[in-house]
Design a protein around this motif. Sequence first.
Motif, mmCIF file in Angstrom:
data_model
loop_
_atom_site.group_PDB
_atom_site.id
_atom_site.type_symbol
_atom_site.label_atom_id
_atom_site.label_comp_id
_atom_site.label_asym_id
_atom_site.label_seq_id
_atom_site.Cartn_x
_atom_site.Cartn_y
_atom_site.Cartn_z
ATOM 1 N N HIS A 1 10.504 0.120 11.342
ATOM 2 C CA HIS A 1 9.043 0.270 11.341
ATOM 3 C C HIS A 1 8.384 -0.680 10.335
ATOM 4 O O HIS A 1 7.190 -0.551 10.050
ATOM 5 N N GLY A 2 9.157 -1.616 9.796
ATOM 6 C CA GLY A 2 8.605 -2.587 8.861
ATOM 7 C C GLY A 2 8.479 -2.084 7.446
ATOM 8 O O GLY A 2 7.821 -2.717 6.618
ATOM 9 N N LEU A 3 9.111 -0.962 7.123
ATOM 10 C CA LEU A 3 8.977 -0.340 5.805
ATOM 11 C C LEU A 3 10.274 -0.439 5.021
ATOM 12 O O LEU A 3 11.359 -0.186 5.552
ATOM 13 N N GLY A 4 10.148 -0.780 3.724
ATOM 14 C CA GLY A 4 11.298 -0.804 2.835
ATOM 15 C C GLY A 4 11.495 0.541 2.178
ATOM 16 O O GLY A 4 11.011 1.569 2.648
ATOM 17 N N ASP A 5 12.161 0.529 1.029
ATOM 18 C CA ASP A 5 12.422 1.793 0.328
ATOM 19 C C ASP A 5 11.684 1.870 -1.004
ATOM 20 O O ASP A 5 12.064 2.610 -1.899
ATOM 21 N N GLY A 6 10.618 1.087 -1.131
ATOM 22 C CA GLY A 6 9.841 1.109 -2.366
ATOM 23 C C GLY A 6 10.267 0.056 -3.358
ATOM 24 O O GLY A 6 9.581 -0.210 -4.325
ATOM 25 N N ASP A 7 11.425 -0.542 -3.142
ATOM 26 C CA ASP A 7 12.038 -1.584 -3.985
ATOM 27 C C ASP A 7 11.678 -1.465 -5.453
ATOM 28 O O ASP A 7 11.216 -2.399 -6.086
ATOM 29 N N ALA A 8 11.855 -0.272 -5.969
ATOM 30 C CA ALA A 8 11.626 -0.031 -7.397
ATOM 31 C C ALA A 8 12.315 1.260 -7.769
ATOM 32 O O ALA A 8 12.913 1.935 -6.941
ATOM 33 N N ASP A 9 12.227 1.608 -9.041
ATOM 34 C CA ASP A 9 12.824 2.831 -9.544
ATOM 35 C C ASP A 9 12.283 4.024 -8.766
ATOM 36 O O ASP A 9 11.074 4.266 -8.754
ATOM 37 N N PRO A 10 13.140 4.826 -8.090
ATOM 38 C CA PRO A 10 12.652 5.973 -7.319
ATOM 39 C C PRO A 10 11.876 6.975 -8.146
ATOM 40 O O PRO A 10 11.063 7.723 -7.607
ATOM 41 N N ALA A 11 12.108 6.992 -9.458
ATOM 42 C CA ALA A 11 11.387 7.957 -10.303
ATOM 43 C C ALA A 11 9.949 7.529 -10.557
ATOM 44 O O ALA A 11 9.111 8.327 -10.973
ATOM 45 N N ALA A 12 9.639 6.254 -10.319
ATOM 46 C CA ALA A 12 8.305 5.733 -10.641
ATOM 47 C C ALA A 12 7.349 5.975 -9.489
ATOM 48 O O ALA A 12 6.941 5.072 -8.783
ATOM 49 N N THR A 13 6.976 7.221 -9.289
ATOM 50 C CA THR A 13 6.141 7.571 -8.131
ATOM 51 C C THR A 13 4.710 7.868 -8.510
ATOM 52 O O THR A 13 3.885 8.068 -7.634
ATOM 53 N N THR B 1 0.826 -1.207 0.000
ATOM 54 C CA THR B 1 0.000 0.000 0.000
ATOM 55 C C THR B 1 0.863 1.261 0.000
ATOM 56 O O THR B 1 0.507 2.264 -0.625
ATOM 57 N N ALA B 2 1.990 1.196 0.691
ATOM 58 C CA ALA B 2 2.844 2.379 0.838
ATOM 59 C C ALA B 2 3.886 2.509 -0.268
ATOM 60 O O ALA B 2 4.713 3.423 -0.215
ATOM 61 N N ARG B 3 3.836 1.642 -1.264
ATOM 62 C CA ARG B 3 4.940 1.617 -2.242
ATOM 63 C C ARG B 3 5.151 2.967 -2.925
ATOM 64 O O ARG B 3 6.284 3.446 -3.056
ATOM 65 N N SER B 4 4.074 3.616 -3.363
ATOM 66 C CA SER B 4 4.243 4.903 -4.045
ATOM 67 C C SER B 4 4.807 5.960 -3.112
ATOM 68 O O SER B 4 5.636 6.789 -3.514
ATOM 69 N N THR B 5 4.368 5.938 -1.854
ATOM 70 C CA THR B 5 4.888 6.891 -0.870
ATOM 71 C C THR B 5 6.371 6.657 -0.635
ATOM 72 O O THR B 5 7.167 7.606 -0.568
ATOM 73 N N LEU B 6 6.764 5.399 -0.537
ATOM 74 C CA LEU B 6 8.175 5.069 -0.314
ATOM 75 C C LEU B 6 9.024 5.427 -1.525
ATOM 76 O O LEU B 6 10.160 5.895 -1.387
ATOM 77 N N ARG B 7 8.484 5.233 -2.716
ATOM 78 C CA ARG B 7 9.223 5.624 -3.916
ATOM 79 C C ARG B 7 9.426 7.135 -3.961
ATOM 80 O O ARG B 7 10.475 7.622 -4.398
#
Length: 332
Positions: free
Chosen positions: A312-324, A286-292
Amino acid sequence: MSTHHTARPHPPGPLDRWYEQAGVRTGVRRMFHEETERGRVFFPAGLVPYAGHEAVRRLPPERVRELTVRHLYQFLLSTTHLETRVVNTAAEAVANARTGLDLPPALRPDAFKVYCDEGYHALYSLDLADQIAAATGIAIPDEDYGGFVDRLRTSARRALPDAPALAALLQAVVFETLITAVLNEVPGDPSVVGVVRDLLRDHARDEGRHHRFFSALFRELWTHLSAADRVKAAKALPELIRTALTWDLAPVRTSLRLAGLDADTARRVADDCCAAGPDLRRLNDTARSTLRLCAAVGVFDLPGMREHFAAHGLGDGDADPAATEPVEQETQ
């Protein structure tokens, strides 16, 4: 002699076609017709965090159906508070140039457009809840669905005690970059009543544009922060994200009691299923876009910040940072 000022050009924005695209400008009132909706559910059981609890599974099917209806009420009425008291608080500050930041002028009219949209989202969320209550006879519990907002504000004060204005802006950014993922979960489910799917699809379409607006606002906000304030903001973000994705327990307990559980069992079910928030997979999905977005501005480049988010159990979006940016749904 008069002086003519030439307006500075600015790149196309997500709300440039607001007059032609916004739901408040072009949408229709979504109406519930009970006779065409028989056999469908009001909210997917898989998205009701306590539906699978053993105490709930022992309830009669009709009581479980009522639980899903009341869960929809909680979703809709929490939305009315969030849109008007969280998002519009930030939108108004940007629109009226009260943030204390030197933001691009183009953000001001866009913020007013967001403000109009969010008021409309609150209106039609309340309207649909009232329609369903009238048609089904399942009353909306006499609950304060704004307790969720109070919890968000407490979380923000705890995370950023010396920067309330920054906390309010970050809260809105977090919520508006999370909500599109939440809204997109229901419209494609044919088991859900059509009016709910249509309304959430309408909402998601507007929120896709809001996502881009608040992403741009966050980038501007980040560039204006001092190095010390960036660290404070980055440290606050995980708690803001987790709090935004955790259900308010009071309406859950009330709904469970109305379904026939005693007070102690209702409290235990709510605590077991909702108090800790979503599981880690769902949290990060759910938070992937926010993390990106965080990755795109450099949050995870700050010393120790990846580890702080991971705690806090959160990654860094594990994808291209530009893909927000979210994919905007087409009209169906």
